[in-house]
Design a protein around this motif. Structure first.
Motif, short mmCIF file in Angstrom:
data_model
loop_
_atom_site.label_atom_id
_atom_site.label_comp_id
_atom_site.label_asym_id
_atom_site.label_seq_id
_atom_site.Cartn_x
_atom_site.Cartn_y
_atom_site.Cartn_z
N HIS A 16 0.35 -1.65 -0.29
CA HIS A 16 -0.15 -0.05 0.02
C HIS A 16 0.89 1.27 -0.23
N THR A 62 4.10 2.36 2.27
CA THR A 62 2.98 2.98 3.24
C THR A 62 2.99 1.53 4.52
N SER A 63 2.80 0.34 3.49
CA SER A 63 2.96 -1.47 4.18
C SER A 63 3.37 -2.11 3.45
N THR A 65 5.55 -5.85 1.81
CA THR A 65 7.37 -6.07 2.19
C THR A 65 7.52 -6.06 0.56
#
Length: 237
Positions: A16, A62-63, A65
């Motif tokens: 994200h 933002t998040s 991997t």
């Protein structure tokens, strides 16, 4: 699974990217195999440039991997990625030859012989000042800069912007002829779908920050019974 053993150059999980006023990527899960030319397609604002910048290590998600060739992006991994941004990053006061020599000084993987070949293929005069080049000629020079490096991953963001259709076809043939299957992966964002279609092994369609379609070009053409350009029209109608 070990990504190097699995043959993936890129693996993204739950990516994200949020900005203050925009959610640019909304949960990207993606695996890209080594040695492929991947078309990254989508309308403006679909998240293509954001995705390429994350792969290049220029911005952080933002998040989620990111793994490039089995490892998280770091300074050493960035050195193994050639990134051509959509924006013009060249110095206008330099000549074409000076530009190439200047950039060569930053990279141990620079291939001077390949740069010379591409310079001839793209009909660029090394003595010309960059500021005197047309938009299309500057786009060709940017492509030479990206393609002259011997790296596992090449990221091209709208590399054909400003280049006329007949020249695009010649440049695409040059890219394909120089491409070494199994050694290098190219991810290419473009709106020039019809000219670029013959070069793609795999194709990804982004829509509003998520992956709408991702498969081999042959499978997509077979499933939809039409060209990638016509699939574009169906997906984004």
């Amino acid at each position: 699974m070990d990504m190097e053993a699995s043959g993936n150059i890129v693996e993204l999980s739950g990516i994200h990217k949020r900005y203050i006023l925009k959610h640019a990527l909304t949960g990207i899960d993606l695996e890209i195999k080594k040695g492929r030319i991947v078309g990254l397609l989508g309308p403006n604002g679909s998240g293509k440039s954001t995705l390429l910048k994350i792969l290049a290590g220029l911005i952080h998600p933002t998040s989620g991997t990111v793994r490039i060739d089995g490892r998280a992006p770091d300074a050493n991994r960035k050195k193994q990625i050639a990134y051509l941004p959509e924006i013009d990053h060249l110095y206008g006061w330099m000549t074409v030859d000076e530009t190439l020599r200047f950039i060569a000084g930053f990279y141990d993987d620079w291939q001077a012989d390949k740069a010379d070949e591409l310079l001839a293929t793209m009909n660029l005069d090394g003595r010309q000042k960059v500021r005197n080049l047309s938009k299309g000629l500057r786009a060709r020079l940017k492509l030479i800069v990206a393609l002259s490096r011997s790296v596992p991953l090449v990221l091209l963001d709208e590399p054909f912007s400003g280049i006329d259709p007949s020249s695009r076809a010649k440049i695409i043939r040059s890219i394909v002829s120089e491409f070494r299957t199994g050694e290098q992966t190219i991810i290419l964002s473009t709106h020039s779908v019809s000219e670029s279609e013959p070069m793609f092994d795999d194709v990804m369609f982004l829509q509003q920050g998520s992956v709408r379609l991702f498969d081999s070009a042959d499978n997509l053409r077979s499933d939809y019974g039409c060209s990638l350009e016509n699939i574009w029209e169906k997906v984004y109608a």
